[in-house]
Design a protein around this motif. Structure first.
Motif, short mmCIF file in Angstrom:
data_model
loop_
_atom_site.label_atom_id
_atom_site.label_comp_id
_atom_site.label_asym_id
_atom_site.label_seq_id
_atom_site.Cartn_x
_atom_site.Cartn_y
_atom_site.Cartn_z
N LEU A 124 -4.76 34.29 48.32
CA LEU A 124 -4.25 34.38 46.94
C LEU A 124 -4.81 33.07 46.52
CD1 LEU A 124 -0.93 36.45 46.51
CD2 LEU A 124 -3.26 36.87 45.67
N LYS A 125 -5.84 32.54 46.42
CA LYS A 125 -6.22 31.17 45.96
C LYS A 125 -7.49 31.41 45.06
CE LYS A 125 -8.18 29.77 50.29
NZ LYS A 125 -8.25 28.68 51.26
N GLY A 126 -7.72 30.69 44.05
CA GLY A 126 -8.81 30.62 43.11
C GLY A 126 -9.91 29.37 43.81
N SER A 127 -10.69 29.08 42.69
CA SER A 127 -11.65 28.03 43.20
C SER A 127 -10.97 26.72 43.02
CB SER A 127 -12.58 27.96 41.83
OG SER A 127 -11.99 27.52 40.60
N TYR A 128 -11.52 25.97 43.93
CA TYR A 128 -11.01 24.51 44.19
C TYR A 128 -9.76 24.34 44.83
CZ TYR A 128 -14.74 23.47 40.93
OH TYR A 128 -15.85 23.47 40.19
N GLY A 129 -9.47 25.33 45.55
CA GLY A 129 -8.19 25.42 46.23
C GLY A 129 -7.08 25.77 45.46
N HIS A 130 -7.08 26.16 44.19
CA HIS A 130 -6.08 26.48 43.30
C HIS A 130 -5.14 27.70 43.78
CE1 HIS A 130 -3.51 26.98 39.86
NE2 HIS A 130 -3.85 28.22 39.76
N VAL A 131 -3.84 27.41 43.87
CA VAL A 131 -3.09 28.91 44.26
C VAL A 131 -2.19 29.21 43.35
CG1 VAL A 131 -1.40 29.52 46.16
CG2 VAL A 131 -3.37 27.88 46.89
N ASP A 132 -2.06 30.46 43.10
CA ASP A 132 -1.26 30.99 42.34
C ASP A 132 0.24 31.27 42.88
OD1 ASP A 132 0.45 32.68 40.43
OD2 ASP A 132 -1.43 33.28 39.47
N MET A 133 1.12 30.02 42.84
CA MET A 133 2.28 30.13 43.64
C MET A 133 3.18 31.15 43.05
SD MET A 133 2.12 27.60 45.76
CE MET A 133 3.72 27.88 46.45
N ASN B 193 11.52 32.11 42.56
CA ASN B 193 10.17 31.81 42.44
C ASN B 193 9.32 32.90 42.10
OD1 ASN B 193 10.40 28.65 42.02
ND2 ASN B 193 10.94 28.89 44.18
N SER B 194 9.40 33.87 42.71
CA SER B 194 8.54 35.15 42.64
C SER B 194 8.83 35.56 41.16
CB SER B 194 8.86 35.89 43.44
OG SER B 194 10.09 36.88 43.41
N PHE B 195 9.76 35.38 40.39
CA PHE B 195 9.98 35.53 38.83
C PHE B 195 9.59 34.59 37.91
CE2 PHE B 195 12.77 38.55 41.24
CZ PHE B 195 12.30 39.82 40.96
N LYS B 196 9.04 33.49 38.33
CA LYS B 196 8.53 32.51 37.30
C LYS B 196 7.02 32.45 37.21
CE LYS B 196 12.35 29.37 39.17
NZ LYS B 196 12.90 27.88 39.78
N GLU B 197 6.75 31.47 35.80
CA GLU B 197 5.33 31.38 35.82
C GLU B 197 5.04 30.53 36.58
OE1 GLU B 197 3.27 32.18 33.41
OE2 GLU B 197 4.45 33.23 32.06
N ASN B 198 3.59 30.28 37.02
CA ASN B 198 3.19 29.43 38.07
C ASN B 198 3.57 28.15 37.74
OD1 ASN B 198 1.52 29.19 40.40
ND2 ASN B 198 -0.03 28.21 39.06
N SER B 199 3.60 27.48 36.71
CA SER B 199 3.81 25.99 36.38
C SER B 199 5.04 25.60 36.80
CB SER B 199 3.20 25.92 35.12
OG SER B 199 4.06 26.52 34.04
N PHE B 200 5.84 26.72 36.38
CA PHE B 200 7.57 26.32 36.68
C PHE B 200 7.96 26.45 38.06
CE2 PHE B 200 7.42 27.53 32.25
CZ PHE B 200 8.17 26.61 31.61
N VAL B 201 7.12 27.09 38.96
CA VAL B 201 7.42 27.00 40.40
C VAL B 201 7.45 25.65 41.09
CG1 VAL B 201 6.56 27.85 42.67
CG2 VAL B 201 6.47 29.45 40.71
N ASN B 202 6.28 24.99 40.59
CA ASN B 202 6.31 23.51 41.19
C ASN B 202 7.25 22.49 40.38
OD1 ASN B 202 4.23 24.30 42.81
ND2 ASN B 202 2.66 24.00 41.19
N LEU B 203 7.44 22.84 38.99
CA LEU B 203 8.38 22.01 38.45
C LEU B 203 9.66 21.97 38.50
CD1 LEU B 203 6.24 21.68 35.01
CD2 LEU B 203 6.38 20.12 36.96
N GLU B 204 10.15 23.43 38.57
CA GLU B 204 11.75 24.02 38.46
C GLU B 204 11.97 24.73 39.89
OE1 GLU B 204 12.56 25.47 34.87
OE2 GLU B 204 12.22 23.76 33.54
#
Length: 285
Positions: free
Chosen positions: A240-249, A37-48
């Motif tokens: 490692l988190k942005g505004s509103y609690g968003h985390v770059d997984m 998962n360290s080599f995936k896009e952020n959106s794909f970490v949660n989906l796949e």
């Protein structure tokens, strides 16, 4: 009968091998998931989460670069503080507790026994019972910097180390130390020239356990250190988190991988000494 016994033994060994292989896969699975998962896009970490990176989701080393450059706090600075705190804390624990264990094992007075049982008792005291008072006390005593926090780690790590060292020291023949005294060695020279080299198996095993604990520790540095000035790697990852609690997984997984690789390498290099040291420390207790 002999052939039946050999067949039964081989069958048992095969079953045990399969069981231990399954257990090993279960333990390694979380590390493998972090790695892919360290080599995936952020959106794909949660989906796949459980899938290997594809051409669409693969990012190369982008997550590692993003994680190390995120925010205003340099990641290399966090690496330095983690290494410094881990090395100094472990060295302090090993030196002080080995000397204390030698005193406890050789003196045998009521005071030394009381110190030993207090150290053993400290192993069962939950950290959560003292963490709030610890934060205030560390500020009052100016122990809230990377240069002074090893003193706090010494207090929390002394219990296990004294327990292991005491058991091993009791297994060392007293005649060896008496021979050193006859040759003119004082207590300090006897400890550093005779006793300490014999403690090598327990030193290594205790050192490995303490290093893994201090390196991965998040709560104690988070409570004690001034986070505006000092961050260890676990604290840096938590930020490692942005505004509103968003985390770059993706970036988070990358830095988690960076943080666990040194410990894995160190543990693999020293694992043969752990069982030896633990067994040696449990000879007498």
């Amino acid at each position: 009968m002999v052939k039946k016994g050999l067949k039964r033994e081989r069958r048992t060994n095969t079953i045990l091998t399969v069981i231990f292989a399954i257990i090993a896969v279960i333990y390694l699975m979380p590390i493998f998931l972090v790695l892919i998962n360290s080599f995936k896009e952020n959106s794909f970490v949660n989906l796949e989460t459980f899938k290997l990176p594809t051409a669409q989701s693969f990012t190369g080393w982008a997550n590692y670069e993003k994680g190390m450059t995120f925010g205003n706090y340099p990641f290399l600075k966090s690496v330095f503080y983690s290494f410094f705190i881990t090395i100094v804390s472990t060295a302090l624990i090993l030196l002080c507790t080995s000397m204390a264990a030698w005193y406890i094992a050789r003196v045998g007075s009521r005071f030394s026994k009381m110190v030993y049982y207090l150290c053993v008792f400290s192993m069962v005291v939950p950290f959560q019972m003292v963490m709030f008072t610890l934060a205030k006390t560390s500020d009052t005593l100016h122990l809230n910097t990377p240069w002074t926090i090893p003193v706090i780690y010494l207090g929390f790590g002394a219990g296990l180390a004294v327990f292991m060292f005491s058991g091993f020291v009791r297994s060392i023949p007293l005649e060896i130390e008496e021979a050193a005294a006859i040759d003119g060695c004082g207590p300090i020279r006897t400890f550093f020239s005779v006793v300490l080299p014999m403690l090598k198996p327990t030193l290594i095993s205790t050192g490995v356990l303490e290093i893994m604990w201090v390196w991965n520790d998040y709560l104690l540095p988070y409570l004690v250190l001034d986070r505006q000035k000092y961050m260890t790697i676990p604290i840096h990852i938590q930020y490692l988190k942005g505004s509103y609690g968003h985390v770059d997984m993706g970036a988070t997984m990358a830095l988690i991988m960076v943080s666990i690789v040194p410990v894995i390498i160190f543990y693999l290099c020293c694992q043969k000494h752990i069982i030896k040291g633990v067994a040696a420390g449990a000879v007498k207790g």
